[in-house]
Design a protein around this motif. Structure first.
Motif, PDB file in Angstrom:
ATOM      1  N   SER A 164       1.225  -1.741  -3.470  1.00 23.07           N
ATOM      2  CA  SER A 164       0.401  -1.213  -2.386  1.00 23.07           C
ATOM      3  C   SER A 164       1.173  -0.364  -1.390  1.00 23.07           C
ATOM      4  N   LEU A 165       2.501  -0.520  -1.320  1.00 27.09           N
ATOM      5  CA  LEU A 165       3.291   0.165  -0.301  1.00 27.09           C
ATOM      6  C   LEU A 165       3.931   1.430  -0.857  1.00 27.09           C
ATOM      7  N   SER A 173      -1.595 -12.229   3.171  1.00 29.81           N
ATOM      8  CA  SER A 173      -1.886 -11.134   4.097  1.00 29.81           C
ATOM      9  C   SER A 173      -1.061 -11.347   5.351  1.00 29.81           C
ATOM     10  N   TYR A 222      -0.557  -5.581   5.584  1.00 35.48           N
ATOM     11  CA  TYR A 222      -0.915  -5.623   4.158  1.00 35.48           C
ATOM     12  C   TYR A 222      -1.920  -6.738   3.873  1.00 35.48           C
ATOM     13  N   ASP A 274      -5.743  -2.112  -1.566  1.00 34.86           N
ATOM     14  CA  ASP A 274      -5.108  -1.961  -0.251  1.00 34.86           C
ATOM     15  C   ASP A 274      -3.870  -1.075  -0.383  1.00 34.86           C
ATOM     16  N   ILE A 298      -0.819   1.294   1.704  1.00 38.22           N
ATOM     17  CA  ILE A 298      -0.118   1.570   2.940  1.00 38.22           C
ATOM     18  C   ILE A 298       0.890   2.682   2.679  1.00 38.22           C
ATOM     19  N   LYS A 314      -3.626   2.844   8.061  1.00 41.09           N
ATOM     20  CA  LYS A 314      -2.667   2.578   6.995  1.00 41.09           C
ATOM     21  C   LYS A 314      -1.716   3.755   6.770  1.00 41.09           C
TER      22      LYS A 314
END
Length: 361
Positions: free
Chosen positions: A44-45, A90, A122, A129, A131, A275
């Motif tokens: 997600s990052l 989370s 996150y 999700d 970021i 985000k």
């Protein structure tokens, strides 16, 4: 005798050879501990490294040595946060970045080696999700010039935006009560000082809701990077309070109920959501912060628009946003025609006694 001398020479030669092998093996063992993956992984990052140096990314304090991975110079890669031991499903955390050159050359990396810090909020329970962070290209990776910054608030992360209070690039991030933090910056090409706008961020540990409070244009501070080790006065930021600092942004929850991805724009500027991403895909709801005023009258926008995947644009009629208020902007697709509905849903209360929780701090 000649035979004996020959045997001794052979033994010595063998010993030297074995010694070399042993030394090389030991050296390789040390280097293995410093090996870092620079390959993207599903996650997600996303972090973009705009500097000219390879870097290593840590989660939380660098002294805890929780290495997430590396990013090559002028490259972007993604990380899988779920591989971190003990990470909650989370929450929020700070990533810290050091150059790979520093990491492989030192036994222990300290806070003074950190060239960039960024806040990540996150939710591992949501597969979509995403970021995005950017390591500012103006970072002095040689660590020769810097400014000093203090975040004197107890409950807020301090993000310093450059050039604009709400949409300016974040070039420095400090956890609560971090003082005299060294921020490595290269002097600007035009010889001018950097102008900084403080943004105080709270993340509700229970809900993951992010609240940002800007101090406003009147709280701008300017600084020019100077040589490390010089007599530099830190920029001090005390944090928001009801009496002196309020919201100067409105919070727009954009719900995309169409079959198309979209960009949310103000004129020609594509806005970032909380985000750090300038895009909301189909079926997603993202929160955007839009500059307002610190007075009761709010700020009126006439150039807001949405652009969809097929280049269709939908303009949003003149609308006034009040600072500190929450709005819902719902986008639908009716028989090929994009429609929107915008409404005020309430005022955001000031955060007072709550305390932010950061993983691995």
């Amino acid at each position: 005798m000649k035979k004996l001398i020959g045997m001794l020479a052979a033994v010595v030669a063998a010993t030297l050879i074995l010694g070399c092998v042993s030394t090389k093996s030991a050296s390789a063992t040390v280097l293995n501990k410093k090996e870092v993956s620079f390959k993207s992984e599903p996650g997600s990052l996303s972090i973009s490294n705009e500097t000219s140096k390879d870097v290593v990314v840590f989660v939380g304090k660098v002294e805890k040595d929780a290495v997430l991975g590396g990013i090559n110079a002028n490259q972007n890669r993604t990380f899988n946060l779920s591989k971190l031991q003990g990470i909650p499903e989370s929450g929020s955390l700070l990533i810290r970045v050091a150059t790979f050159e520093t990491y492989k050359g030192k036994a222990v990396v300290t806070e003074d080696d950190v060239i960039y810090t960024g806040l990540v909020v996150y939710n591992l329970k949501q597969a979509d999700d995403k970021i995005a962070l950017t390591i500012y290209k103006g970072v002095d990776t040689a660590q020769q010039t810097c400014i000093y910054v203090s975040n004197e608030s107890e409950n807020f992360v301090l993000e310093l935006r450059q050039g604009n209070p709400s949409q300016g690039e974040i070039i420095a991030t400090l956890p609560p009560l971090q003082t005299n933090k060294r921020i490595y910056l290269s002097p600007r090409d035009d010889g001018l000082a950097y102008d900084f706008y403080p943004q105080f961020v709270f993340v509700n540990p229970k809900t993951g809701e992010k609240t940002s409070m800007n101090a406003g244009k009147s709280d701008r501070k300017r600084a020019y990077p100077e040589r490390v080790g010089g007599d530099i006065t830190p920029m001090r930021f005390e944090g928001p309070s009801k009496s002196s600092v309020g919201y100067d942004v409105a919070f727009i929850s954009l719900q995309n109920d169409t079959h198309s991805g979209l960009e949310f724009r103000n004129g020609e500027t594509t806005l970032k959501n909380q985000k750090g991403i300038r895009f909301t895909p189909s079926g997603r709801t993202d929160v955007y912060e839009i500059q307002s005023t610190n007075g009761e009258s709010g700020q009126t926008y006439t150039g807001l628009q949405l652009e969809f995947d097929n280049f269709t644009k939908k303009s949003i009629e003149r609308y006034t946003f009040l600072p500190g208020y929450k709005y819902e902007l719902i986008i639908t697709d009716m028989n090929g025609n994009y429609q929107y509905d915008i409404r005020e849903v309430g005022q955001k209360s000031l955060v007072e006694d709550a305390r932010i929780q950061l993983f691995n701090e």
